[in-house]
Motif scaffolding. Structure first.
Motif, PDB file in Angstrom:
ATOM      1  N   MET A  25       0.932  -1.301  -0.070  1.00  0.00           N
ATOM      2  CA  MET A  25      -0.022   0.191  -0.013  1.00  0.00           C
ATOM      3  C   MET A  25       0.755   1.338  -0.098  1.00  0.00           C
ATOM      4  O   MET A  25       0.528   2.176  -0.681  1.00  0.00           O
ATOM      5  CB  MET A  25      -0.739   0.006   1.091  1.00  0.00           C
ATOM      6  CG  MET A  25      -1.701   1.303   1.508  1.00  0.00           C
ATOM      7  SD  MET A  25      -0.899   2.627   2.259  1.00  0.00           S
ATOM      8  CE  MET A  25      -1.313   2.185   3.883  1.00  0.00           C
ATOM      9  N   GLY A  41      -5.062   4.707   6.145  1.00  0.00           N
ATOM     10  CA  GLY A  41      -3.644   4.947   6.517  1.00  0.00           C
ATOM     11  C   GLY A  41      -2.723   3.453   6.947  1.00  0.00           C
ATOM     12  O   GLY A  41      -2.000   3.484   7.612  1.00  0.00           O
ATOM     13  N   GLN A  45      -8.883  -0.600   8.489  1.00  0.00           N
ATOM     14  CA  GLN A  45     -10.232  -0.085   8.567  1.00  0.00           C
ATOM     15  C   GLN A  45     -11.164   0.256   7.485  1.00  0.00           C
ATOM     16  O   GLN A  45     -12.210   0.780   7.488  1.00  0.00           O
ATOM     17  CB  GLN A  45     -10.349   1.106   9.726  1.00  0.00           C
ATOM     18  CG  GLN A  45      -9.650   0.768  10.898  1.00  0.00           C
ATOM     19  CD  GLN A  45     -10.521  -0.234  11.791  1.00  0.00           C
ATOM     20  OE1 GLN A  45     -11.566   0.190  12.062  1.00  0.00           O
ATOM     21  NE2 GLN A  45      -9.890  -0.924  12.389  1.00  0.00           N
TER      22      GLN A  45
HETATM   23  S1  FES Z   1      -5.533   1.057   4.001  1.00  0.00           S
HETATM   24 FE1  FES Z   1      -5.516  -0.814   3.876  1.00  0.00          FE
HETATM   25  S2  FES Z   1      -7.542  -1.205   5.007  1.00  0.00           S
HETATM   26 FE2  FES Z   1      -7.432   0.990   5.065  1.00  0.00          FE
END
Ligand code: FES
Length: 110
Positions: A25, A41, A45
């Motif tokens: 990510m 972040g 969530q």
């Molecule tokens: S950045 Fe991966 S679940 Fe929100």
């Protein structure tokens, strides 16, 4: 360092180079890769970092862990496949050099 190629739904591809300790990510966001918003972040969530690991690489990344899968299932608008992962939960390392990741056509709206 490891190279990762992000493939968009239209087939266009972009290869990015990660630095030690990054997640998939963080690499995508740092390179402004379309389709990885990662709104929470990396706190697991939001599921806006959802991606599909290329099937050829799934044995190296592993499938989504139970808590990832729960998050993916909890959010509307996520098309879950066997190779679905939350990119914030994929730690990049040398063993993933050459990784290919597919960006979903749609991400959940939060
Ligand atoms: S950045 Fe991966 S679940 Fe929100």
């Amino acid at each position: 360092m490891a190279k990762v190629t992000f493939v968009q739904p239209d087939g266009s591809a972009r290869t990015c180079v990660n630095f030690e300790g990054m997640t998939l990510m963080q690499l995508a966001v740092g390179n402004l890769v379309d389709g990885i918003d990662a709104l929470c972040g990396g706190m697991m969530q939001c599921a806006t970092c959802h991606c599909y690991i290329d099937p050829d690489w799934l044995d190296r990344t592993g499938p989504a862990r139970p808590e990832e899968r729960e998050m993916l299932e909890a959010i509307d608008g996520v098309e879950i496949r066997p190779n679905s992962r939350l990119s914030c939960q994929v730690q990049l390392g040398e063993e993933l050099d050459g990784l290919v990741v597919h960006i979903p056509a749609e991400q959940p709206g939060i």
